[in-house]
Design an enzyme around this catalytic site. Structure first.
Site, PDB file in Angstrom:
ATOM      1  N   GLN A  67       0.836  -1.212   0.000  1.00  0.00           N
ATOM      2  CA  GLN A  67       0.000   0.000   0.000  1.00  0.00           C
ATOM      3  C   GLN A  67       0.872   1.264   0.000  1.00  0.00           C
ATOM      4  O   GLN A  67       0.597   2.222   0.716  1.00  0.00           O
ATOM      5  CB  GLN A  67      -0.968  -0.017   1.186  1.00  0.00           C
ATOM      6  CG  GLN A  67      -1.980  -1.172   1.086  1.00  0.00           C
ATOM      7  CD  GLN A  67      -3.095  -1.099   2.108  1.00  0.00           C
ATOM      8  OE1 GLN A  67      -3.009  -0.410   3.106  1.00  0.00           O
ATOM      9  NE2 GLN A  67      -4.164  -1.844   1.849  1.00  0.00           N
ATOM     10  N   TYR A  84      -1.163   4.394  -1.199  1.00  0.00           N
ATOM     11  CA  TYR A  84      -2.238   4.702  -0.242  1.00  0.00           C
ATOM     12  C   TYR A  84      -1.651   5.406   0.984  1.00  0.00           C
ATOM     13  O   TYR A  84      -2.144   6.443   1.420  1.00  0.00           O
ATOM     14  CB  TYR A  84      -2.936   3.395   0.135  1.00  0.00           C
ATOM     15  CG  TYR A  84      -4.112   3.533   1.071  1.00  0.00           C
ATOM     16  CD1 TYR A  84      -5.281   4.172   0.662  1.00  0.00           C
ATOM     17  CD2 TYR A  84      -4.064   2.999   2.356  1.00  0.00           C
ATOM     18  CE1 TYR A  84      -6.367   4.288   1.520  1.00  0.00           C
ATOM     19  CE2 TYR A  84      -5.148   3.106   3.216  1.00  0.00           C
ATOM     20  CZ  TYR A  84      -6.293   3.748   2.788  1.00  0.00           C
ATOM     21  OH  TYR A  84      -7.370   3.868   3.652  1.00  0.00           O
ATOM     22  N   GLY A 127      -8.828   3.541  11.852  1.00  0.00           N
ATOM     23  CA  GLY A 127      -8.327   2.172  11.975  1.00  0.00           C
ATOM     24  C   GLY A 127      -9.194   1.201  11.180  1.00  0.00           C
ATOM     25  O   GLY A 127     -10.116   1.608  10.460  1.00  0.00           O
TER      26      GLY A 127
HETATM   27  N1  LIG Z   1     -12.641   0.810   6.068  1.00  0.00           N
HETATM   28  C1  LIG Z   1     -11.459   0.951   6.643  1.00  0.00           C
HETATM   29  O1  LIG Z   1     -10.954   0.043   7.351  1.00  0.00           O
HETATM   30  C2  LIG Z   1     -10.693   2.235   6.483  1.00  0.00           C
HETATM   31  C3  LIG Z   1      -9.526   2.384   7.240  1.00  0.00           C
HETATM   32  C4  LIG Z   1      -8.812   3.568   7.107  1.00  0.00           C
HETATM   33  C5  LIG Z   1      -9.248   4.566   6.262  1.00  0.00           C
HETATM   34  N2  LIG Z   1     -10.393   4.386   5.542  1.00  0.00           N
HETATM   35  C6  LIG Z   1     -10.787   5.477   4.640  1.00  0.00           C
HETATM   36  O2  LIG Z   1     -12.142   5.813   4.863  1.00  0.00           O
HETATM   37  C7  LIG Z   1     -12.722   6.300   3.638  1.00  0.00           C
HETATM   38  C8  LIG Z   1     -14.017   5.544   3.370  1.00  0.00           C
HETATM   39  O3  LIG Z   1     -13.721   4.176   3.241  1.00  0.00           O
HETATM   40  P1  LIG Z   1     -14.837   3.016   3.335  1.00  0.00           P
HETATM   41  O4  LIG Z   1     -14.180   1.845   3.944  1.00  0.00           O
HETATM   42  O5  LIG Z   1     -16.071   3.574   3.960  1.00  0.00           O
HETATM   43  O6  LIG Z   1     -15.184   2.571   1.864  1.00  0.00           O
HETATM   44  P2  LIG Z   1     -14.851   3.116   0.411  1.00  0.00           P
HETATM   45  O7  LIG Z   1     -15.156   2.086  -0.557  1.00  0.00           O
HETATM   46  O8  LIG Z   1     -13.443   3.593   0.391  1.00  0.00           O
HETATM   47  O9  LIG Z   1     -15.872   4.300   0.288  1.00  0.00           O
HETATM   48  C9  LIG Z   1     -17.163   4.094  -0.123  1.00  0.00           C
HETATM   49  C10 LIG Z   1     -17.697   5.378  -0.714  1.00  0.00           C
HETATM   50  O10 LIG Z   1     -16.711   5.969  -1.601  1.00  0.00           O
HETATM   51  C11 LIG Z   1     -17.205   5.987  -2.939  1.00  0.00           C
HETATM   52  N3  LIG Z   1     -16.111   5.568  -3.806  1.00  0.00           N
HETATM   53  C12 LIG Z   1     -15.462   4.381  -3.745  1.00  0.00           C
HETATM   54  N4  LIG Z   1     -14.518   4.329  -4.694  1.00  0.00           N
HETATM   55  C13 LIG Z   1     -14.559   5.505  -5.363  1.00  0.00           C
HETATM   56  C14 LIG Z   1     -13.840   6.025  -6.438  1.00  0.00           C
HETATM   57  N5  LIG Z   1     -12.870   5.331  -7.006  1.00  0.00           N
HETATM   58  N6  LIG Z   1     -14.153   7.279  -6.883  1.00  0.00           N
HETATM   59  C15 LIG Z   1     -15.133   7.995  -6.279  1.00  0.00           C
HETATM   60  N7  LIG Z   1     -15.861   7.539  -5.234  1.00  0.00           N
HETATM   61  C16 LIG Z   1     -15.573   6.300  -4.784  1.00  0.00           C
HETATM   62  C17 LIG Z   1     -18.342   4.991  -2.965  1.00  0.00           C
HETATM   63  O11 LIG Z   1     -19.300   5.352  -3.948  1.00  0.00           O
HETATM   64  P3  LIG Z   1     -20.239   4.192  -4.633  1.00  0.00           P
HETATM   65  O12 LIG Z   1     -21.245   3.775  -3.598  1.00  0.00           O
HETATM   66  O13 LIG Z   1     -20.848   4.875  -5.775  1.00  0.00           O
HETATM   67  O14 LIG Z   1     -19.308   3.079  -4.999  1.00  0.00           O
HETATM   68  C18 LIG Z   1     -18.912   5.144  -1.568  1.00  0.00           C
HETATM   69  O15 LIG Z   1     -19.732   6.288  -1.460  1.00  0.00           O
HETATM   70  C19 LIG Z   1     -11.653   6.127   2.558  1.00  0.00           C
HETATM   71  O16 LIG Z   1     -10.959   7.333   2.385  1.00  0.00           O
HETATM   72  C20 LIG Z   1     -10.708   5.094   3.167  1.00  0.00           C
HETATM   73  O17 LIG Z   1      -9.389   5.215   2.681  1.00  0.00           O
HETATM   74  C21 LIG Z   1     -11.121   3.237   5.631  1.00  0.00           C
END
Ligand SMILES: NC(=O)c1ccc[n+]([C@@H]2O[C@H](COP(=O)([O-])OP(=O)(O)OC[C@H]3O[C@@H](n4cnc5c(N)ncnc54)[C@H](OP(=O)(O)O)[C@@H]3O)[C@@H](O)[C@H]2O)c1
Length: 260
Positions: A151, A154, A193
């Site tokens: 990553q 990222y 996290g």
């Molecule tokens: N989950 C974890 O463990 C974790 C940990 C650390 C940081 N984060 C951060 O938290 C944030 C949200 O993550 P998440 O886990 O909730 O899921 P995610 O898949 O990263 O986010 C889902 C949302 O983002 C949109 N999305 C996904 N890919 C996209 C793209 N390529 N271009 C534009 N929009 C996009 C999706 O839209 P659609 O519904 O239309 O697909 C949905 O609304 C991210 O920045 C991620 O890096 C997550």
């Protein structure tokens, strides 16, 4: 991100009772990227329940329906109009495995984690849409502090996002004449996290088990975070009481990353 003074307030089709929350964000507007699922959706719900108007982004029609299950039809229609004008799905191949990347993967990672947030904030500044005491919140990751060879991009993108917040905080606090119209605005990163969202769970059981093995031992609270856990922290930063926190990285990781 929340700015004050738009009178439109969404009503909720489902979710927790509004009466359990204080309506402290009435008249505010939040711009939330990725508001249809996971953490973004939980943040949208948290802020909307407190009276905030929400402008969110997502990438397809199905996701628009997910948003419409949270917010009323008027708000959903504006999402749809925006989405139709700007189809924006990026094909992100990976998160940057060393020795396997191509230029496109590097560029897409920078686009999602740096360019897009920069352009959103810049556009809102240029149009003077930020109000005094606004909030800018960048969603970072434990990966910015806990590196992994698969990553690279990222981790670099999230680290850069934390740096953006420090500069935004310094610029928008009230010291620079140019940004006086938004004085008191704070900018912070929330370092997230391991959280139980589709993005993680769709990696498959082996990868999820690997993540657990990597992250749980360092956590003080050894479980998956839920999107609502992260939304609560973002919600705290959006409150008036968080006015003195700026230029910081706040860990929302059950103690997985201890900052101090
Ligand atoms: N989950 C974890 O463990 C974790 C940990 C650390 C940081 N984060 C951060 O938290 C944030 C949200 O993550 P998440 O886990 O909730 O899921 P995610 O898949 O990263 O986010 C889902 C949302 O983002 C949109 N999305 C996904 N890919 C996209 C793209 N390529 N271009 C534009 N929009 C996009 C999706 O839209 P659609 O519904 O239309 O697909 C949905 O609304 C991210 O920045 C991620 O890096 C997550």
């Amino acid at each position: 991100m929340a700015t004050s003074s738009n009178p439109d307030t969404p009503t909720l089709a489902s979710g927790p009772s509004v009466s359990r929350c204080r309506l402290d964000l009435v008249g505010c507007v939040a711009v939330i990227t990725g508001a249809s699922r996971g953490i973004g959706r939980a943040i949208a719900l948290n802020l909307a329940l407190r009276g905030c108007s929400v402008l969110g982004t997502c990438t397809n029609e199905t996701s628009l329906e997910l948003i419409s299950s949270v917010l009323d039809s008027e708000v959903t229609r504006s999402y749809k109009d925006t989405a139709r004008q700007r189809p924006s799905r990026l094909r992100i191949k990976g998160l940057g495995t060393i020795g396997e990347m191509d230029v496109q993967e590097v560029q897409h990672s920078l686009l999602g984690n740096i360019q897009t947030p920069v352009m959103i904030v810049d556009e809102l500044v240029r149009r003077r849409l930020f109000q005094p005491d606004s909030r800018i919140i960048y969603i970072s990751s434990v990966r910015s502090k806990q590196p992994w060879s698969r990553q690279l991009m990222y981790a670099a993108g999230k680290s850069a996002g934390e740096s953006l917040c420090r500069t935004w905080a310094q610029a928008f606090g009230g010291k620079e004449e140019k940004y006086q119209f938004m004085a008191g605005t704070t900018a912070n990163a929330v370092l997230v996290g391991l959280t139980q969202t589709e993005a993680v769970m769709n990696c498959g059981p082996d990868m999820v088990a690997e993540f657990q093995k990597e992250f749980f031992p360092a956590q003080s609270i050894p479980r998956f975070g839920q999107p609502e856990d992260v939304a609560d922290v973002v919600g705290l930063l959006c409150s008036a009481e968080a006015k003195w926190i700026t230029g910081s990285v706040i860990s929302a990781s059950g103690g997985g990353i201890k900052i101090g």
